[in-house]
Motif scaffolding. Structure first.
Motif, PDB file in Angstrom:
ATOM      1  N   TYR A 262       0.817  -1.219   0.000  1.00  0.00           N
ATOM      2  CA  TYR A 262       0.000   0.000   0.000  1.00  0.00           C
ATOM      3  C   TYR A 262       0.854   1.275   0.000  1.00  0.00           C
ATOM      4  CZ  TYR A 262      -4.187  -2.770   0.761  1.00  0.00           C
ATOM      5  OH  TYR A 262      -5.221  -3.664   0.607  1.00  0.00           O
ATOM      6  N   TYR A 270      -1.802   9.348   3.384  1.00  0.00           N
ATOM      7  CA  TYR A 270      -1.200   9.539   4.700  1.00  0.00           C
ATOM      8  C   TYR A 270      -0.207  10.696   4.689  1.00  0.00           C
ATOM      9  CZ  TYR A 270       1.184   8.315   9.096  1.00  0.00           C
ATOM     10  OH  TYR A 270       1.728   8.341  10.360  1.00  0.00           O
ATOM     11  N   SER A 392      -4.137  -5.948   5.656  1.00  0.00           N
ATOM     12  CA  SER A 392      -3.991  -4.490   5.638  1.00  0.00           C
ATOM     13  C   SER A 392      -5.299  -3.812   5.275  1.00  0.00           C
ATOM     14  CB  SER A 392      -2.888  -4.091   4.645  1.00  0.00           C
ATOM     15  OG  SER A 392      -1.634  -4.567   5.064  1.00  0.00           O
ATOM     16  N   LEU A 396      -7.377  -1.199   7.602  1.00  0.00           N
ATOM     17  CA  LEU A 396      -7.771   0.127   7.116  1.00  0.00           C
ATOM     18  C   LEU A 396      -9.277   0.328   7.249  1.00  0.00           C
ATOM     19  CD1 LEU A 396      -5.546   0.417   3.916  1.00  0.00           C
ATOM     20  CD2 LEU A 396      -5.350   1.779   6.002  1.00  0.00           C
ATOM     21  N   GLY A 401      -9.604   4.140   7.421  1.00  0.00           N
ATOM     22  CA  GLY A 401      -8.642   4.591   6.427  1.00  0.00           C
ATOM     23  C   GLY A 401      -7.398   5.245   7.005  1.00  0.00           C
ATOM     24  N   ASP A 402      -7.091   4.994   8.274  1.00  0.00           N
ATOM     25  CA  ASP A 402      -5.904   5.562   8.901  1.00  0.00           C
ATOM     26  C   ASP A 402      -4.701   4.659   8.610  1.00  0.00           C
ATOM     27  OD1 ASP A 402      -3.950   6.705  10.436  1.00  0.00           O
ATOM     28  OD2 ASP A 402      -4.971   6.449  12.365  1.00  0.00           O
ATOM     29  N   TYR A 403      -3.818   5.112   7.715  1.00  0.00           N
ATOM     30  CA  TYR A 403      -2.702   4.283   7.280  1.00  0.00           C
ATOM     31  C   TYR A 403      -1.625   4.096   8.342  1.00  0.00           C
ATOM     32  CZ  TYR A 403      -4.445   4.067   2.518  1.00  0.00           C
ATOM     33  OH  TYR A 403      -5.210   3.804   1.416  1.00  0.00           O
TER      34      TYR A 403
END
Length: 428
Positions: A262, A270, A392, A396, A401-403
């Motif tokens: 990713y 990010y 992963s 997420l 969606g917080d990488y």
């Protein structure tokens, strides 16, 4: 395999077969041959998987390209994971004037290259999938015996150097493969042909330049299908070092692949870069990682042989990789990602250089099953490559969606892997 009570001492390992160990000029020819072969093989894998295949699949149905590519890669991962240990086991039993590994290296590479070129000529998703899976099966049937050459032909004291050469070849090949494929992306037939011919030519040349001792005189163990299938389970209670090595390799790749997969999206969502900026920065990151990997891999493999130790290199390389993942959490900037790339390259290069040497020294005592056992250890890489992107994506989804969660997960996995090497007793 039958269980052995923990209070009963294990029998001493039989003397290692040294008849194929190389020295002098032959050792250097074999070292450079391995480097070149793994360079070309990884160039093919990265070039096809990252560039050629996605472009070809996208041209069929642009709206469904992501889902279609996922189907192709998921099916391929299943067959690739199964093929390596099976091909390794069959190569252990191969008897020919060319030896045990050479027929697999030469013939499987030719079959794989023909299937790979066939991928460029078809125009439907199912035909692309079938031919690419056939190519992947053949190439994995070649890669397993090729990797086993390290255990077959190098004395334990030289395996760190051999592992370093292979790691350097894989690192450089993966980077160059993407560059070459990018240049040929508009000419898919030519792109596939270049990679197919390169692998076939290098593998055939490898066999002729590094002649293997004939295996015709060796008597294979009696074959039974139930026994053959049972042999793929290696009881970690009976062979604890093998189990710890498998677990350590599995966890480090779970952490590393989860971030690498990713990386482009990390830069966009990010680090907050534009699409164009992210494409430039990811190229710079790859270049930084490549340089550090190449340097670290060659140096670590050499030093590991000089000091006669593997575990400290694997341990500290895992710690370095975990430390690298802390940087983007503290400094979520382009500069932070560049620093991450340098540190993770340093750690990962040292790990790949010594890891293969370590794996050859934790194999079960049955020296006639080296190919099969190394194939099983290879699944500790293949399985994370298939499931870490899924993990992963799940993380997420849970985090909105917080990488940053990907780096946290990577730290936990990679740092844990450093401790799994400590209980290994048969290797210093």
């Amino acid at each position: 395999m039958s269980d052995i009570p923990m209070d009963v001492p294990l029998p001493s390992a039989p003397a290692e077969d040294t008849s194929q160990h190389v020295a002098g000029r032959r050792r250097w020819v074999l070292l450079w041959s391995l480097l070149i072969n793994f360079f070309v093989l990884l160039a093919l894998y990265n070039g096809v998987i990252s560039v050629l295949l996605p472009n070809q699949v996208a041209a069929l149905d642009p709206a469904a390209k992501a889902a279609n590519l996922a189907i192709v890669m998921s099916i391929t991962s299943i067959f690739s994971t199964l093929t390596t240990p099976i091909a390794g086991a069959l190569s252990d039993r191969t008897r020919s004037r060319w030896g045990r590994r050479s027929p697999w290296i030469a013939l499987a590479s030719l079959i794989g290259s023909m299937c790979l070129f066939g991928v460029s000529l078809v125009t439907s998703l199912w035909s692309i999938t079938v031919l690419w899976v056939m190519a992947a099966i053949a190439y994995n049937a070649m890669q397993g015996p090729l990797s086993t050459v390290v255990a077959d032909r190098f004395a334990p004291a030289n395996r760190g150097t051999a592992s370093g050469f292979i790691g350097a070849g894989m690192t450089a090949g993966g980077t160059v493969g993407i560059i070459v494929a990018g240049q040929l992306a508009s000419q898919l037939v030519l792109g596939y042909l270049v990679f197919a011919l390169a692998v076939a030519a290098c593998c055939v040349a490898f066999v002729f330049l590094n002649r293997e001792v004939p295996s015709e005189h060796l008597k294979p163990a009696p074959f039974s299908l139930p026994g053959f299938l049972r042999s793929f389970w290696i009881d970690p209670r009976q062979y604890p070092d093998f189990g710890w090595a498998f677990l350590g390799r599995f966890t480090i790749y779970m952490g590393y692949q989860g971030v690498v997969t990713y990386q482009l999206y990390i830069l966009r969502d990010y680090i907050k870069l534009s699409v164009d900026q992210a494409n430039v920065v990811i190229g710079n990151i790859s270049a930084i990682t490549f340089v550090m990997l190449l340097f670290s891999g060659l140096v670590s493999g050499f030093l590991s042989d000089r000091v006669g130790r593997r575990k400290p290199f694997v341990f500290f390389s895992s710690v370095i990789m975990a430390a690298a993942c802390v940087v983007p959490l503290i400094t979520p900037t382009v500069e932070g990602m560049y620093l991450y790339a340098g540190i993770v390259g340093l750690g990962y290069g040292a790990f790949t250089a010594v890891d293969m040497a370590l794996m050859t020294q934790v194999l079960p005592r049955d020296t006639g099953s080296t190919g099969k056992d190394l194939g099983i250890l290879t699944t500790a890489i293949n399985i994370p490559q298939a499931i870490s992107p899924v993990m992963s994506a799940w993380l997420l989804g849970l985090s909105g969606g917080d990488y940053s969660v990907l780096f946290i997960a990577a730290i936990l996995f990679v740092f844990a892997s450093s401790f799994f090497v400590l209980p290994i007793r048969s290797v210093r």
